[in-house]
Scaffold this motif. Structure first.
Motif, PDB file in Angstrom:
ATOM      1  N   ASN A 234     -41.074 115.970   0.974  1.00 20.31           N
ATOM      2  CA  ASN A 234     -40.398 117.073   0.319  1.00 20.31           C
ATOM      3  C   ASN A 234     -38.882 116.951   0.315  1.00 20.31           C
ATOM      4  O   ASN A 234     -38.191 117.826  -0.210  1.00 20.31           O
ATOM      5  CB  ASN A 234     -40.782 118.396   0.997  1.00 20.31           C
ATOM      6  CG  ASN A 234     -42.285 118.659   0.927  1.00 20.31           C
ATOM      7  OD1 ASN A 234     -42.929 118.301  -0.064  1.00 20.31           O
ATOM      8  ND2 ASN A 234     -42.824 119.281   1.975  1.00 20.31           N
ATOM      9  N   GLU A 235     -38.358 115.892   0.903  1.00 20.43           N
ATOM     10  CA  GLU A 235     -36.913 115.754   1.007  1.00 20.43           C
ATOM     11  C   GLU A 235     -36.380 114.896  -0.142  1.00 20.43           C
ATOM     12  O   GLU A 235     -36.933 113.844  -0.470  1.00 20.43           O
ATOM     13  CB  GLU A 235     -36.534 115.100   2.341  1.00 20.43           C
ATOM     14  CG  GLU A 235     -35.054 114.996   2.580  1.00 20.43           C
ATOM     15  CD  GLU A 235     -34.401 116.372   2.639  1.00 20.43           C
ATOM     16  OE1 GLU A 235     -33.354 116.542   1.985  1.00 20.43           O
ATOM     17  OE2 GLU A 235     -34.936 117.279   3.332  1.00 20.43           O
ATOM     18  N   GLU A 236     -35.289 115.379  -0.756  1.00 14.52           N
ATOM     19  CA  GLU A 236     -34.677 114.656  -1.858  1.00 14.52           C
ATOM     20  C   GLU A 236     -33.268 114.190  -1.528  1.00 14.52           C
ATOM     21  O   GLU A 236     -32.720 113.344  -2.232  1.00 14.52           O
ATOM     22  CB  GLU A 236     -34.626 115.561  -3.103  1.00 14.52           C
ATOM     23  CG  GLU A 236     -36.015 115.934  -3.623  1.00 14.52           C
ATOM     24  CD  GLU A 236     -35.941 116.808  -4.858  1.00 14.52           C
ATOM     25  OE1 GLU A 236     -34.788 117.172  -5.248  1.00 14.52           O
ATOM     26  OE2 GLU A 236     -37.003 117.123  -5.426  1.00 14.52           O
ATOM     27  N   ASP A 237     -32.689 114.726  -0.477  1.00 13.39           N
ATOM     28  CA  ASP A 237     -31.334 114.320  -0.082  1.00 13.39           C
ATOM     29  C   ASP A 237     -31.393 112.931   0.543  1.00 13.39           C
ATOM     30  O   ASP A 237     -32.103 112.716   1.530  1.00 13.39           O
ATOM     31  CB  ASP A 237     -30.764 115.321   0.915  1.00 13.39           C
ATOM     32  CG  ASP A 237     -29.287 115.029   1.214  1.00 13.39           C
ATOM     33  OD1 ASP A 237     -28.760 114.031   0.689  1.00 13.39           O
ATOM     34  OD2 ASP A 237     -28.680 115.803   1.985  1.00 13.39           O
TER      35      ASP A 237
END
Length: 371
Positions: A234-237
């Protein structure tokens, strides 16, 4: 000359023994000796050779010849005394020499006898000390190398350690009956068996503690892995995603430490493969557990496989070796993992780095080797 003769006579009287002085007085005597003395005294006192006018009634022409004859007789008698004194000195020296030789011989024999007695006593004392020590050493070596390991093995294999501990003094235990003979080592054997029992119980306790710690850690690690995987999806950074990847590698390292506890406790790894796995895949699996995996270069020829039961151990060992190579070398250098086939049928895996050389290891065949 008369003065010199008088000085020599005085020295003789001072150094000669009473017997030698008596011999000189008895031998150096007679009319000729007295005549020579009278002529000397007359000439010295008057300073004239005309003895005929005196009491001696000797003409000046005959005086030298008569004095020479009288003095020659005196000198001969003195030489007789001299030879006697010399013989006495030689005889006395020989007596002293024989006495010294006897004393030296007696002292030498006595010293040799004392030395032999001391050697015999030393040998007897040493033998009385060495033989018991030798028996004690043989018994201790037998207990330490044969009996005690066997007792530890038997106690380690016993399911009910408390029952084995209670019956250690009973004749129902066949291994105790063998420990009761010979009689002189019974006490030492019993103490060794008691220590072996304590060691087996302590080892079992430590193993149980390691297993408990490992199981608890593994459950927490699995939960942490699932949480990190969920966060990564779920992480995009990019920065946070990189941090999550770093945490993932740290968790993997924690899993290996937990598996190390199981190995110390004597448990085998639960992850097993039934089929052989190519060595290339094994090495890649090990590299995937390393944080700095991009620094590792593989040089493995195809066709080499590892037995399924040893895959987990080889992956674990290679991961430890490669991670140490990356940690203890500069971050801008590469770590080379190369494989060399051996004539025995196995292979030599070598991990090389350009660091300080803290850790270097290899594994051959399908079994892991310590690095």
């Amino acid at each position: 000359m008369v003065a010199g003769q008088s000085t020599a006579a005085t020295a003789f009287d001072a150094t000669a023994t009473a017997a030698e002085q008596s011999s000189f007085t008895r031998i150096v005597a007679g009319p000729l000796v007295r005549k020579a003395v009278d002529i000397e005294q007359y000439v010295v006192s008057t300073g004239s050779l005309d003895i005929g006018n005196g009491a001696l009634n000797i003409s000046a022409r005959d005086a030298p010849g008569q004095w020479y004859s009288a003095m020659s007789d005196t000198i001969d008698k003195m030489q007789t005394v001299q030879l006697g004194v010399a013989r006495n000195l030689v005889a006395r020296a020989q007596v002293l020499q024989r006495g010294a030789e006897r004393s030296a011989l007696f002292i030498g024999i006595l010293a040799a006898a004392i030395l032999i007695l001391v050697l015999i006593a030393t040998f007897a004392v040493a033998r009385s000390l060495v033989l018991p020590l030798r028996r004690l050493r043989e018994g201790a070596l037998d207990i330490a190398t044969v009996q005690l390991p066997e007792r530890v093995r038997q106690l380690g294999e016993t399911q009910d350690l408390l029952r084995a501990w209670r019956c250690r003094r009973s004749t129902c235990c066949p291994w105790m009956r063998s420990a009761r003979s010979p009689a002189h080592s019974t006490r030492c054997t019993r103490r060794a068996v008691r220590l072996a029992g304590n060691e087996a119980l302590l080892r079992r306790s430590f193993n149980a503690m390691f297993v408990s710690l490992s199981r608890r850690s593994q459950s927490l690690i699995e939960r942490l892995v699932r949480m990190i995987d969920s966060l990564e999806q779920n992480e995009e950074d990019p920065r946070r995603l990189s941090n999550l990847f770093t945490m993932d590698h740290l968790v993997t390292r924690m899993r290996r430490n937990s598996e190390n506890l199981l190995l110390l406790a004597g448990h085998e790894s639960a992850r097993k493969w039934s089929e052989p796995v190519p060595l290339t895949d094994v090495a890649r699996a090990a590299i995937s557990e390393i944080e700095q995996y991009n620094r590792v270069v593989l040089k493995i020829q195809p066709g080499v496989v590892v037995s399924g039961h040893a895959v987990s151990d080889v992956v674990h060992l290679l991961a430890e070796l490669i991670e140490n190579a990356t940690v203890f070398s500069a971050s801008d250098t590469q770590v080379l993992v190369s494989v060399q086939e051996l004539a025995s049928g196995g292979v030599l895996i070598q991990v090389s780095d350009s660091g300080v050389g803290v850790f270097r290891g290899s594994a051959g065949g399908d079994e892991p080797a310590a690095g």
